[in-house]
Write an enzyme that holds these catalytic residues in place. Structure first.
Site, short mmCIF file in Angstrom:
data_model
loop_
_atom_site.label_atom_id
_atom_site.label_comp_id
_atom_site.label_asym_id
_atom_site.label_seq_id
_atom_site.Cartn_x
_atom_site.Cartn_y
_atom_site.Cartn_z
N HIS A 123 -49.04 30.08 -72.15
CA HIS A 123 -49.90 30.45 -71.03
C HIS A 123 -50.31 31.90 -71.18
CE1 HIS A 123 -50.36 32.21 -66.87
NE2 HIS A 123 -51.33 31.31 -66.91
N SER A 124 -51.59 32.17 -70.96
CA SER A 124 -52.11 33.53 -70.94
C SER A 124 -51.76 34.26 -72.24
CB SER A 124 -51.55 34.26 -69.71
OG SER A 124 -52.17 35.51 -69.54
N GLY A 125 -51.11 35.43 -72.13
CA GLY A 125 -50.86 36.27 -73.29
C GLY A 125 -49.95 35.65 -74.33
N SER A 152 -55.09 33.75 -73.42
CA SER A 152 -55.68 35.09 -73.45
C SER A 152 -56.55 35.30 -74.67
CB SER A 152 -54.58 36.15 -73.44
OG SER A 152 -53.78 36.01 -74.61
#
Length: 263
Positions: free
Chosen positions: A220-222, A247
Protein backbone atom coordinates in the site's frame (compact mmCIF):
# COMPACT_ATOMS: atom_id res chain seq x y z
CA UNK A 1 -27.71 -23.63 36.59
CA UNK A 2 -26.35 -20.72 38.64
CA UNK A 3 -24.34 -23.04 40.86
CA UNK A 4 -22.97 -24.81 37.78
CA UNK A 5 -21.79 -21.53 36.29
CA UNK A 6 -20.07 -20.58 39.54
CA UNK A 7 -18.38 -23.98 39.75
CA UNK A 8 -17.14 -23.63 36.18
CA UNK A 9 -15.74 -20.18 36.87
CA UNK A 10 -18.21 -18.32 34.64
CA UNK A 11 -19.90 -15.02 35.45
CA UNK A 12 -23.52 -14.78 34.34
CA UNK A 13 -24.65 -11.32 33.19
CA UNK A 14 -28.17 -10.31 34.04
CA UNK A 15 -30.55 -9.63 31.19
CA UNK A 16 -30.55 -5.93 32.03
CA UNK A 17 -26.75 -5.55 32.18
CA UNK A 18 -25.30 -2.72 30.12
CA UNK A 19 -23.46 -3.67 26.92
CA UNK A 20 -19.67 -3.49 27.09
CA UNK A 21 -18.03 -0.87 24.87
CA UNK A 22 -15.24 -2.70 23.02
CA UNK A 23 -14.57 -0.06 20.37
CA UNK A 24 -11.08 1.32 19.82
CA UNK A 25 -8.69 1.12 22.75
CA UNK A 26 -11.50 -0.20 24.97
CA UNK A 27 -10.88 -3.57 23.30
CA UNK A 28 -7.87 -3.97 25.60
CA UNK A 29 -10.29 -4.81 28.41
CA UNK A 30 -10.22 -8.51 29.35
CA UNK A 31 -14.02 -8.41 29.02
CA UNK A 32 -13.74 -7.85 25.25
CA UNK A 33 -13.28 -10.61 22.70
CA UNK A 34 -10.75 -10.28 19.90
CA UNK A 35 -11.99 -9.72 16.36
CA UNK A 36 -8.89 -11.31 14.82
CA UNK A 37 -8.88 -14.76 13.25
CA UNK A 38 -7.42 -17.67 15.18
CA UNK A 39 -3.78 -18.26 14.26
CA UNK A 40 -0.43 -19.32 15.67
CA UNK A 41 2.35 -16.76 15.46
CA UNK A 42 6.09 -16.90 14.88
CA UNK A 43 8.50 -14.03 14.31
CA UNK A 44 11.99 -13.71 12.88
CA UNK A 45 14.34 -11.30 11.07
CA UNK A 46 15.77 -11.53 7.56
CA UNK A 47 18.37 -9.59 5.60
CA UNK A 48 20.82 -7.08 7.01
CA UNK A 49 24.52 -7.20 7.71
CA UNK A 50 27.22 -6.34 10.25
CA UNK A 51 28.60 -2.84 9.79
CA UNK A 52 30.99 -0.64 11.74
CA UNK A 53 29.00 2.04 13.53
CA UNK A 54 30.01 5.62 12.83
CA UNK A 55 28.97 6.46 16.38
CA UNK A 56 30.53 3.74 18.54
CA UNK A 57 33.22 2.38 16.21
CA UNK A 58 31.98 -1.12 17.06
CA UNK A 59 30.00 -3.46 14.83
CA UNK A 60 26.21 -3.51 14.79
CA UNK A 61 23.75 -5.55 12.74
CA UNK A 62 21.57 -3.32 10.61
CA UNK A 63 19.29 -3.36 7.58
CA UNK A 64 17.25 -6.34 8.78
CA UNK A 65 13.49 -6.71 8.28
CA UNK A 66 11.08 -7.88 10.99
CA UNK A 67 8.64 -10.61 9.90
CA UNK A 68 5.59 -12.14 11.60
CA UNK A 69 4.32 -15.50 10.37
CA UNK A 70 0.60 -16.11 10.96
CA UNK A 71 -0.58 -19.70 10.45
CA UNK A 72 -4.33 -20.47 10.42
CA UNK A 73 -5.35 -22.70 13.34
CA UNK A 74 -7.67 -24.56 10.98
CA UNK A 75 -4.81 -25.28 8.61
CA UNK A 76 -3.51 -23.92 5.29
CA UNK A 77 -5.56 -24.72 2.19
CA UNK A 78 -4.18 -22.14 -0.27
CA UNK A 79 -1.17 -22.65 -2.53
CA UNK A 80 0.79 -19.44 -2.19
CA UNK A 81 1.77 -17.51 0.95
CA UNK A 82 0.78 -13.85 1.22
CA UNK A 83 3.32 -11.19 2.20
CA UNK A 84 1.90 -7.89 3.51
CA UNK A 85 4.25 -4.90 3.27
CA UNK A 86 3.30 -1.56 4.82
CA UNK A 87 4.67 1.89 4.02
CA UNK A 88 5.78 2.25 7.64
CA UNK A 89 3.01 4.69 8.59
CA UNK A 90 2.08 2.79 10.74
CA UNK A 91 4.29 -0.31 10.87
CA UNK A 92 3.13 -3.77 9.80
CA UNK A 93 0.48 -3.64 12.52
CA UNK A 94 -1.70 -1.76 10.03
CA UNK A 95 -2.67 -5.13 8.49
CA UNK A 96 -4.08 -6.41 11.81
CA UNK A 97 -7.20 -5.01 13.47
CA UNK A 98 -8.45 -1.53 12.54
CA UNK A 99 -8.29 1.56 14.81
CA UNK A 100 -11.97 1.07 15.70
CA UNK A 101 -11.29 -2.62 16.42
CA UNK A 102 -12.78 -4.22 13.34
CA UNK A 103 -11.19 -7.23 11.71
CA UNK A 104 -8.14 -6.39 9.58
CA UNK A 105 -6.90 -7.66 6.23
CA UNK A 106 -4.68 -10.34 7.75
CA UNK A 107 -7.60 -11.97 9.55
CA UNK A 108 -9.73 -12.17 6.41
CA UNK A 109 -7.00 -14.10 4.59
CA UNK A 110 -6.10 -16.27 7.59
CA UNK A 111 -9.75 -17.33 7.76
CA UNK A 112 -9.60 -18.15 4.05
CA UNK A 113 -6.74 -20.58 4.73
CA UNK A 114 -3.73 -18.55 3.61
CA UNK A 115 -0.31 -18.54 5.23
CA UNK A 116 0.23 -14.86 6.02
CA UNK A 117 3.48 -12.95 6.57
CA UNK A 118 3.50 -9.35 7.84
CA UNK A 119 6.69 -7.28 7.73
CA UNK A 120 8.01 -4.09 9.27
CA UNK A 121 10.16 -2.49 6.59
CA UNK A 122 13.85 -1.99 7.33
CA UNK A 123 14.71 0.87 9.67
CA UNK A 124 11.07 1.10 10.74
CA UNK A 125 8.93 -0.19 13.62
CA UNK A 126 10.58 -3.35 14.93
CA UNK A 127 13.16 -3.34 12.14
CA UNK A 128 16.10 -3.56 14.55
CA UNK A 129 19.16 -1.39 15.09
CA UNK A 130 20.29 1.12 12.54
CA UNK A 131 23.23 3.44 12.21
CA UNK A 132 22.19 7.08 12.43
CA UNK A 133 24.32 7.97 9.41
CA UNK A 134 22.52 5.43 7.22
CA UNK A 135 19.03 5.59 8.70
CA UNK A 136 18.42 9.11 9.95
CA UNK A 137 14.73 9.50 10.70
CA UNK A 138 11.95 11.93 9.89
CA UNK A 139 8.40 12.14 11.19
CA UNK A 140 5.88 9.72 9.74
CA UNK A 141 2.79 11.92 9.59
CA UNK A 142 1.38 14.97 11.33
CA UNK A 143 -2.23 15.23 12.46
CA UNK A 144 -2.95 17.62 9.55
CA UNK A 145 -1.45 15.30 6.92
CA UNK A 146 -3.34 12.30 8.30
CA UNK A 147 -6.63 14.19 8.35
CA UNK A 148 -6.29 15.82 4.92
CA UNK A 149 -4.78 12.80 3.19
CA UNK A 150 -6.46 9.79 4.79
CA UNK A 151 -9.25 10.25 7.30
CA UNK A 152 -11.20 13.37 6.30
CA UNK A 153 -10.12 14.67 2.86
CA UNK A 154 -13.70 15.84 2.30
CA UNK A 155 -13.04 18.64 4.82
CA UNK A 156 -9.91 19.94 3.09
CA UNK A 157 -9.32 22.01 -0.03
CA UNK A 158 -8.15 19.42 -2.56
CA UNK A 159 -7.15 19.59 -6.22
CA UNK A 160 -9.32 16.55 -7.00
CA UNK A 161 -13.13 16.70 -6.71
CA UNK A 162 -13.54 13.07 -5.64
CA UNK A 163 -12.22 13.99 -2.19
CA UNK A 164 -15.58 15.60 -1.43
CA UNK A 165 -17.29 12.23 -1.67
CA UNK A 166 -15.10 10.51 0.91
CA UNK A 167 -17.14 8.83 3.65
CA UNK A 168 -15.31 5.59 4.45
CA UNK A 169 -13.37 6.50 7.60
CA UNK A 170 -15.24 5.55 10.80
CA UNK A 171 -15.94 8.45 13.13
CA UNK A 172 -15.30 12.13 12.45
CA UNK A 173 -11.79 11.57 11.04
CA UNK A 174 -10.33 14.57 12.86
CA UNK A 175 -8.03 15.10 15.82
CA UNK A 176 -9.84 14.44 19.09
CA UNK A 177 -12.07 11.72 17.62
CA UNK A 178 -11.19 8.45 19.41
CA UNK A 179 -10.81 6.44 16.19
CA UNK A 180 -8.59 9.11 14.60
CA UNK A 181 -6.45 9.32 17.75
CA UNK A 182 -6.15 5.51 17.88
CA UNK A 183 -4.73 5.62 14.35
CA UNK A 184 -2.48 8.65 14.86
CA UNK A 185 -0.88 7.20 17.98
CA UNK A 186 0.30 4.22 15.89
CA UNK A 187 2.39 6.41 13.55
CA UNK A 188 6.14 5.73 13.81
CA UNK A 189 9.21 7.54 12.37
CA UNK A 190 10.36 6.85 8.82
CA UNK A 191 13.85 6.56 7.38
CA UNK A 192 14.78 9.76 5.55
CA UNK A 193 17.42 8.08 3.37
CA UNK A 194 15.46 6.52 0.51
CA UNK A 195 18.59 5.05 -1.10
CA UNK A 196 19.51 2.98 1.95
CA UNK A 197 15.88 2.04 2.56
CA UNK A 198 15.39 0.73 -0.97
CA UNK A 199 18.73 -1.10 -1.01
CA UNK A 200 18.04 -2.93 2.24
CA UNK A 201 14.44 -3.74 1.30
CA UNK A 202 15.57 -5.23 -2.00
CA UNK A 203 17.91 -7.58 -0.13
CA UNK A 204 15.64 -8.37 2.83
CA UNK A 205 12.52 -8.81 0.70
CA UNK A 206 14.13 -11.39 -1.55
CA UNK A 207 15.73 -13.10 1.45
CA UNK A 208 12.23 -13.63 2.83
CA UNK A 209 10.89 -14.98 -0.45
CA UNK A 210 13.88 -17.32 -0.75
CA UNK A 211 12.86 -18.87 2.58
CA UNK A 212 9.09 -19.14 2.07
CA UNK A 213 9.02 -19.75 -1.68
CA UNK A 214 6.89 -18.30 -4.46
CA UNK A 215 4.47 -15.81 -2.90
CA UNK A 216 1.93 -13.06 -3.51
CA UNK A 217 2.78 -9.63 -2.11
CA UNK A 218 0.35 -6.97 -0.90
CA UNK A 219 1.55 -3.37 -0.69
CA UNK A 220 0.00 0.00 0.00
CA UNK A 221 1.20 3.49 -0.87
CA UNK A 222 4.96 3.90 -0.32
CA UNK A 223 5.53 0.20 0.30
CA UNK A 224 4.80 -0.60 -3.34
CA UNK A 225 8.22 0.70 -4.34
CA UNK A 226 9.68 -2.18 -2.32
CA UNK A 227 7.61 -4.91 -3.97
CA UNK A 228 8.67 -3.46 -7.35
CA UNK A 229 12.29 -3.86 -6.26
CA UNK A 230 11.61 -7.44 -5.17
CA UNK A 231 10.00 -8.19 -8.54
CA UNK A 232 13.14 -6.85 -10.23
CA UNK A 233 15.61 -8.67 -7.97
CA UNK A 234 13.95 -12.09 -7.60
CA UNK A 235 11.08 -12.32 -10.15
CA UNK A 236 10.93 -16.13 -10.01
CA UNK A 237 9.85 -15.94 -6.35
CA UNK A 238 7.00 -13.49 -6.91
CA UNK A 239 3.77 -15.08 -8.10
CA UNK A 240 1.85 -11.79 -8.17
CA UNK A 241 1.88 -8.34 -6.60
CA UNK A 242 -1.32 -6.66 -5.41
CA UNK A 243 -0.77 -2.90 -5.32
CA UNK A 244 -3.19 -0.78 -3.29
CA UNK A 245 -2.98 2.96 -4.07
CA UNK A 246 0.70 2.55 -4.99
CA UNK A 247 3.05 5.50 -4.62
CA UNK A 248 4.90 4.52 -7.77
CA UNK A 249 2.14 5.96 -9.99
CA UNK A 250 3.01 9.23 -11.83
CA UNK A 251 0.55 11.48 -9.99
CA UNK A 252 1.07 14.34 -7.56
CA UNK A 253 0.79 13.46 -3.87
CA UNK A 254 -0.91 15.41 -1.12
CA UNK A 255 2.48 16.94 -0.28
CA UNK A 256 3.27 17.77 -3.90
CA UNK A 257 6.03 15.16 -4.26
CA UNK A 258 8.62 17.14 -2.29
CA UNK A 259 12.28 16.27 -2.83
CA UNK A 260 13.81 14.54 0.17
CA UNK A 261 17.44 14.56 1.36
CA UNK A 262 18.36 12.31 -1.57
CA UNK A 263 16.62 14.49 -4.17
Amino acid sequence: MQSFLKAAGWCALSAGAAAIDCSGINALSPKCNSTEAAYTRDFFYVGGEYVSSTVSGQSIFTGQMYVEKLTPVRGINQTYPLVFVSAGVPSGTVWLNTPDNRKGWASYFVEAGYQVYIVDITGNGRGGQYDVAAFHLRFGSTDNITQDGFTAPELAAHPYPQAGGHDKWPGAGVRGDPVFDAFQVSIVPLAANSTTQERTMRVAGCALLAIIGESVTFCHSGSCQYTVLMADECPDLLRASINLEPSCLPFQSLLGNPAGPDG
